[in-house]
Design an enzyme around this catalytic site. Structure first.
Site, PDB file in Angstrom:
ATOM      1  N   ASP A   1      -1.523   4.579  -6.308  1.00 32.01           N
ATOM      2  CA  ASP A   1      -0.082   4.423  -6.058  1.00 32.01           C
ATOM      3  C   ASP A   1       0.714   5.581  -6.634  1.00 32.01           C
ATOM      4  O   ASP A   1       1.811   5.883  -6.165  1.00 32.01           O
ATOM      5  CB  ASP A   1       0.413   3.106  -6.647  1.00 32.01           C
ATOM      6  CG  ASP A   1      -0.081   1.958  -5.785  1.00 32.01           C
ATOM      7  OD1 ASP A   1      -1.228   1.517  -5.992  1.00 32.01           O
ATOM      8  OD2 ASP A   1       0.644   1.561  -4.858  1.00 32.01           O
TER       9      ASP A   1
ATOM     10  N   GLY B   1       0.869  -1.173   0.000  1.00 31.25           N
ATOM     11  CA  GLY B   1       0.000   0.000   0.000  1.00 31.25           C
ATOM     12  C   GLY B   1       0.907   1.223   0.000  1.00 31.25           C
ATOM     13  O   GLY B   1       1.833   1.320   0.811  1.00 31.25           O
ATOM     14  N   ALA B   2       0.608   2.158  -0.910  1.00 29.67           N
ATOM     15  CA  ALA B   2       1.549   3.250  -1.184  1.00 29.67           C
ATOM     16  C   ALA B   2       1.978   4.049   0.062  1.00 29.67           C
ATOM     17  O   ALA B   2       3.180   4.171   0.336  1.00 29.67           O
ATOM     18  CB  ALA B   2       0.959   4.163  -2.257  1.00 29.67           C
TER      19      ALA B   2
ATOM     20  N   ASN C   1      -3.044   2.411 -10.055  1.00 28.94           N
ATOM     21  CA  ASN C   1      -3.493   1.690  -8.856  1.00 28.94           C
ATOM     22  C   ASN C   1      -3.452   0.192  -9.178  1.00 28.94           C
ATOM     23  O   ASN C   1      -3.101  -0.197 -10.307  1.00 28.94           O
ATOM     24  CB  ASN C   1      -4.893   2.161  -8.423  1.00 28.94           C
ATOM     25  CG  ASN C   1      -5.280   1.636  -7.055  1.00 28.94           C
ATOM     26  OD1 ASN C   1      -4.517   1.766  -6.092  1.00 28.94           O
ATOM     27  ND2 ASN C   1      -6.445   1.023  -6.931  1.00 28.94           N
ATOM     28  N   LYS C   2      -3.802  -0.592  -8.218  1.00 33.72           N
ATOM     29  CA  LYS C   2      -3.729  -2.054  -8.333  1.00 33.72           C
ATOM     30  C   LYS C   2      -4.327  -2.552  -9.647  1.00 33.72           C
ATOM     31  O   LYS C   2      -5.370  -2.063 -10.092  1.00 33.72           O
ATOM     32  CB  LYS C   2      -4.466  -2.664  -7.137  1.00 33.72           C
ATOM     33  CG  LYS C   2      -4.560  -4.169  -7.090  1.00 33.72           C
ATOM     34  CD  LYS C   2      -3.233  -4.874  -7.237  1.00 33.72           C
ATOM     35  CE  LYS C   2      -2.187  -4.408  -6.277  1.00 33.72           C
ATOM     36  NZ  LYS C   2      -0.816  -4.872  -6.650  1.00 33.72           N
TER      37      LYS C   2
HETATM   38  O1  MRU Z   1       0.629  -4.189  -4.411  1.00 35.89           O
HETATM   39  P1  MRU Z   1       0.015  -3.386  -3.301  1.00 35.89           P
HETATM   40  O2  MRU Z   1      -0.802  -4.195  -2.362  1.00 35.89           O
HETATM   41  O3  MRU Z   1       1.062  -2.526  -2.605  1.00 35.89           O
HETATM   42  O4  MRU Z   1      -0.966  -2.370  -4.042  1.00 35.89           O
HETATM   43  C1  MRU Z   1      -1.687  -1.461  -3.256  1.00 35.89           C
HETATM   44  C2  MRU Z   1      -2.641  -0.641  -4.022  1.00 35.89           C
HETATM   45  O5  MRU Z   1      -2.717  -0.686  -5.221  1.00 35.89           O
HETATM   46  C3  MRU Z   1      -3.455   0.338  -3.236  1.00 35.89           C
HETATM   47  O6  MRU Z   1      -4.717   0.518  -3.807  1.00 35.89           O
HETATM   48  C4  MRU Z   1      -2.726   1.698  -3.232  1.00 35.89           C
HETATM   49  O7  MRU Z   1      -1.397   1.531  -2.801  1.00 35.89           O
HETATM   50  C5  MRU Z   1      -3.400   2.704  -2.389  1.00 35.89           C
HETATM   51  S1  MRU Z   1      -3.198   2.326  -0.665  1.00 35.89           S
HETATM   52  C6  MRU Z   1      -3.878   3.592   0.249  1.00 35.89           C
END
Ligand code: MRU
Length: 350
Positions: A240, A50-51, A250-251
């Site tokens: 992200d 998570g970012a 984003n994801k």
């Molecule tokens: O691969 P991850 O689990 O780090 O990906 C996380 C995401 O894509 C979240 O949606 C993003 O970081 C926002 S977290 C507030």
């Protein structure tokens, strides 16, 4: 609402404590780390993800390393701390919060470079604490602002996990939902499972269940059908990295959700702190997209279901074009139809 867990913390004996998200929801277990290399490894292997959480972890990774080296003479301290910055910067490429946090930590080091290592280390720890506290405050503010966009009785679809687990606390997308619930609104959440690492099924479902917020889990592929039946009032996700024109990384799977939301006339909101904006990138095409290993797609855990020899394609993120974003929710304000001008205005406003 204060979650019953702490994603990231500094321990009384001067180490970094991370909730091991690989083991959730079955086991709530914390790892305690005392080197930058271990923190970088924890980021790379998704112990913490998570970012905003990645940015906070990296800051503490620098602080813990500086404190470990604090008794070294400056000519040994400096190259080893520089190495720690490089190691952390190489841990994951997409979330800009990692580089933003390292930049803040480096600025403290540069400003105080002539002081002795122990003094520099103390200042780096204070900066890491400040980054963590600012993240919680930003999330709470985003929550207040975003809650106004959530009608009473809303069914909300989210993708991945943008909650307290992905931040220093409260969350971005889930922070908005938490704040709406705290304001007395009835909200039910639909959580995409989020293939292939299942942040939705494992983390979002668990986190919301801990808070008693109604959550229903669905396969990613069911989101369109659910929307077509009128089952979703709004979508809210985290980010992200957001480029200068408002394109959002984003994801993986976020982009198709945004397309589906547009097709059904459903608002698509992105909640992220200003530390997720990267105005140095003209548009989303320049955002580095992490590609992860075959094992995440070919199977799960020790189980492998794909035939040997079939290549895989496993981008961890995708880019949603700005024109599909109904509004960006940040701690500095809500921007409808984000574009270059409005994003620059947001950054200039703080
Ligand atoms: O691969 P991850 O689990 O780090 O990906 C996380 C995401 O894509 C979240 O949606 C993003 O970081 C926002 S977290 C507030």
């Amino acid at each position: 609402m204060t979650p019953s867990f702490q994603t990231i913390a500094w321990t009384a004996d001067g180490r970094v404590r991370l909730l091991d998200q690989r083991r959730l929801p079955r086991t709530v277990e914390y790892l305690v780390l005392d080197t930058a290399a271990d923190v970088a490894d924890a980021i790379r292997t998704l112990v913490i993800r998570g970012a905003p959480a990645i940015g906070c972890a990296a800051s503490y990774g620098i602080a813990v390393e500086a404190l470990r080296l604090a008794h070294e003479p400056s000519d040994r301290f400096s190259p080893r701390l520089a190495q720690a910055f490089d190691t952390l910067a190489a841990s994951r490429p997409t979330a800009v919060n990692l580089f933003w946090a390292l930049h803040r930590m480096r600025a403290v080091w540069c400003t105080h470079a002539l002081e002795d290592p122990a003094a520099i280390a103390r200042l780096l720890l204070l900066e890491a604490h400040a980054i963590l506290e600012a993240d919680v405050a930003a999330n709470r503010r985003m929550g207040e602002l975003g809650a106004a966009l959530v009608p009473d009785g809303a069914s909300v679809l989210t993708h991945c996990n943008a909650g307290a687990l992905a931040t220093a606390g409260h969350g971005t997308a889930l922070g908005v939902i938490r704040s709406a619930v705290a304001a007395g609104k009835r909200v039910s959440v639909f959580a995409d499972e989020t293939r292939p690492v299942l942040q939705g099924a494992r983390l979002t479902a668990w986190e919301l269940q801990q808070d008693g917020i109604p959550v229903t889990l669905l396969p990613d592929a069911a989101a369109g059908y659910l929307m077509s039946r009128g089952g979703i009032d709004l979508v809210i996700v985290g980010a992200d990295r957001v480029a200068a024109n408002g394109d959002v990384a984003n994801k993986i799977g976020t982009f198709p959700v945004a397309v589906l939301a547009a097709r059904h006339g459903i608002p698509f909101y992105v909640a992220c702190p200003l530390s997720t904006l990267d105005l140095s990138l003209d548009n989303g095409a320049s955002i580095p997209i992490e590609e992860r290993g075959r094992e995440e797609v070919a199977g799960y855990g020790s189980e492998v279901w794909a035939p040997d020899g079939v290549p895989t394609f496993n981008p961890a993120f995708d880019v949603t074009p700005a024109d599909l974003v109904t509004a960006l929710i940040t701690e500095a304000g809500v921007v409808r139809k984000p574009d270059r001008e409005s994003l620059q205005g947001l950054v200039d406003s703080v």
